[in-house]
Structure formats: C-alpha cells, structure tokens
Motif scaffolding. Structure first.
Motif: not given
Length: 425
Positions: A111-122, A139-142, A383-389
């Motif tokens: 990906s080359g993207s921090n946000a893309g990595t967080t969103a997909t794997i998260g 788990a979200a913080a991970t 992480a907050s946006s994809i988990t709702g936390i």
C-alpha cells in the motif's frame, strides 16, 4: 505583542474544542482562520492553498492505494495473508495481535500508506482479535500502531517526497527503510506479547507446519501483489503512482476472476468505502498544508534554524531534531511535517556529521510515530472510524506501542548501520 496574545488565545480555544470532541479538521481550520485574521493574512489564500495542497502528483497514489487495500480485503487476499501470519504465531500468547502487526508489515509492502494499512488490516483483524479474547480498544490500537510502518516499509509515498525535496536517491531511501521498518514491526510485536501475557488476552493454539504451509500457498496472490509493486518500482518500470494504479487493476482482476469473492455488483460499494476513507484524509492533509504555510509566515522555520545553528554537538543536534520532529508530528500530518521541517533540519544534521540517508530514516520514523501520538494521531482517527470506538478511548491502549516505537527510533538514531547497511551493501 498583541498579535502573539491573540494567537495564544486562539490556540488555547481550539485546544479546548479538540478536548470537547470537535473533529480535528475543524479544530485546525478554526486555528487557521483565526490566525489569518489576526495577522491580516488574506482568507482567499486559505482556499487557494487548500486546493494547491492536494494538487501534488504523488498524492494520486493515496486514493489508489486505499482502493487497493479495500480490493485486497474484498477479494479475500488480505484475509489469506492475515491467516498465514496468524498460523506462524498462534502458539504464542498474544499471537493474534502479533500476527495483526505482521500483516500490517506485509500490507505496507503493497500500500505505501499508513492510513490504508490501518483501515484494511484493522477492519479484518480487529473483530477477530475481539473474538479471540482481546479488549476491543487494544485491538483497535494494535491496528493503528501497525499502520505506522506503512510509510517506512517501501514503497513509501513520503520517502519519494523527501527524496525529491532533498535531492536524494529514491532507491537508496527505499532500501534504507527496510531494516528499520522490520525493526518497528518486531518491537511492536514484543510490546503486544508483554501486554497480552500480562492481561491473559488471546487463545494459544499449537503450531502446525502443514497448516502454515497450506495457508502460505493460499496467500500466493498477496505475495504476488507485493512482488509486482517491488519489481515495478525498483526496476524503474513504473512510478509509485503508476504502481498504485497497476495494483488496483491486478487485485480487481484477481478478485473477479481468481478468488471470485468480488462481483461487479460489489464494486460500487467497495469504491464508495475507499472514497469515504480518502475523503476523510484529504481535507486533513490540505488543511495541514495551510497550517504549515501560516507557521512559516509566523517565522517558525527561521526560529528553529536559529535555535539549532548554535548547537555543535552531534548527539545534542540529533536529540533536538528528534524532539522537534516528534512535537510537529503530534499536530501535523507527515506530508506538511516533511515539507516544512526537512529543508531546515536536514542541512543542520548533515553539518553536524549525520549521513543524509540516515537522517532521512530518522526523520520519517519520527513522523510515522506521530500517527499514533495525540492530539493529531491520524491512524487513531482511522481506527476509530472503522471500529466505532471513540478516539479518546484508544489513546490509553496505544501507550505500550508508543514506548516500543520510541525505543526503536532511538536505536535507529544511535546505530547508523541499521539504516545504511543494506544501502552500502
């Protein structure tokens, strides 16, 4: 003097808004407008700079890499990579959390993207970690912390920006980021293991070589995608932006024709999700560029240069640079941090005897740590946006990873060979 008082009051006011839960885009925007009015800076500049801040060719890779992440997710490729990673670590307490971090490292190579990595794997691993007995916030913080390697493990958009600005070899920068990126993943794995062991999180399962080998074969499309990106960029066949477009096409075809987990009916939904993530990130990047411009007008860059010019000690210079990078990363995205600080700090560090390639890694690892450092902490927002936390509930659980990343950053700073060994080889 009156202007400085007004600017201080505006800063205090927007900080209070942030603590009350106002979105960071509005917080920075209010600061920008308020300071512009105080210093009689035309507000028309805000609109112009917002547009120009996003009209950088390299940023075209951002929505494409985010779309790549969603396609890999929808096609089941990311799940196969995650399953393979977990199969190798399931016998360790905290193995699923560690495998999440390992999957982040693998996905970063696509990906080359921090946000893309967080969103997909998260989105894949956070629910699985919760089912496996982890606290949902940890788990979200991970996932948020694992995303930090998205701009360190090549290919990396921000390395390209840095190399272009400082006239350094992009290939050398990519190679220099390999070992530090791997170190960051390992350091966070250790932190995950210690926290999981202390809290009794995660279920332990025996290691089975046959299962791991089978899952490795099933994950071949993920490894092929990594190979396409690395081969194309390092061979000079295409630019990182073109690599992003090619991986979109590759993963779309793989999902439609090979795994068949993507249908034509699903494509609009997948693209809409990618657009939502990109739409959240783009305004933050744009307003950060405006903020960087105002800081320049206020003389922040000149003040930093004058402050550091009087320091002639190698380690003191490095330590001061690291502190400045960390503080800037707390309130700005990595792109404006690089734009405003790299031209100031890099020549000073080089004058103190720091190798330019080594300093680039120091600089960008520090910027990456800013992704999980409040009050900005872009990965925490993702992480907050994809988990709702809520963002605030995640901050406490990112502390062990922050400590691990800081220790890793210090080692990278003090041991130049960690960055230069592969380059020299």
């Amino acid at each position: 003097m009156a202007d400085s008082i007004w600017i201080s009051l505006i800063t205090a006011g927007v900080t209070a808004f942030f603590l009350l839960g106002v979105p960071i885009f509005l917080v920075i925007g209010l600061w920008v407008v308020g300071v512009s009015l105080v210093i009689d800076f035309t507000l028309a500049n805000v609109g112009v700079t917002l547009f120009q801040g996003l009209s950088f060719f390299g940023l075209l890779a951002l929505p494409l890499f985010i779309l790549t992440g969603d396609l890999i997710n929808a096609a089941g490729i990311a799940k196969r990579l995650s399953d393979f990673s977990y199969s190798t670590l399931s016998w360790i307490r905290g193995g699923m959390g560690m495998s999440t971090l390992g999957a982040c490292g693998l996905f970063a190579a696509i990906s080359g993207s921090n946000a893309g990595t967080t969103a997909t794997i998260g989105s894949i691993m956070q629910p699985e970690m919760v089912k496996n007995g982890y606290d949902e916030r940890f788990a979200a913080a991970t996932a948020a912390s694992g995303g930090t390697v998205g701009i360190i493990i090549p290919p990396s958009i921000i390395f390209i920006v840095y190399g272009f600005m400082m006239n350094l070899s992009i290939s050398d920068l990519f190679i220099a980021g390999m070992l530090p990126g791997a170190m960051m993943v390992i350091a966070m794995m250790v932190a995950c293991y210690l926290v999981a062991r202390k809290n009794g999180w995660g279920q332990v399962q025996p290691f089975k070589m046959g299962v791991s080998a089978t899952l490795a074969r099933k994950a071949y499309l993920g490894f092929a995608t990594i190979g396409v990106v690395i081969y194309g960029i390092y061979s000079g066949k295409f630019s990182p932006t073109e690599a992003a477009a090619i991986t979109v096409g590759f993963t779309m075809i793989a999902g439609l024709l090979i795994t068949r987990e993507i249908s034509l009916k699903k494509l609009p939904t997948i693209m809409l999700r990618s657009g939502q993530i990109a739409g959240m990130l783009a305004p933050l990047i744009a307003i950060s560029v405006v903020m960087q411009q105002l800081l320049s007008v206020l003389g922040a860059g000149q003040a930093l240069s004058e402050l550091l010019s009087g320091i002639d000690n190698y380690y003191l210079t490095l330590g001061t640079c690291m502190l400045i990078i960390l503080l800037a990363g707390m309130i700005l995205e990595s792109l404006p941090v690089t734009i405003i600080l790299a031209p100031i700090l890099a020549p000073i560090a080089q004058q103190a005897g720091v190798d330019p390639i080594h300093f680039s890694v120091i600089f960008l690892v520090g910027a990456a740590i800013g992704f999980v450092t409040p009050p900005f902490g872009l990965n925490l927002y993702v992480a907050s946006s994809i988990t709702g936390i809520s963002y605030v509930r995640l901050v406490k659980y990112v502390i062990p990873y922050f400590i691990a990343l800081m220790a890793c950053w210090l080692a990278i700073c003090l041991i130049p060979s960690l960055s230069l060994f592969l380059v020299n080889l």
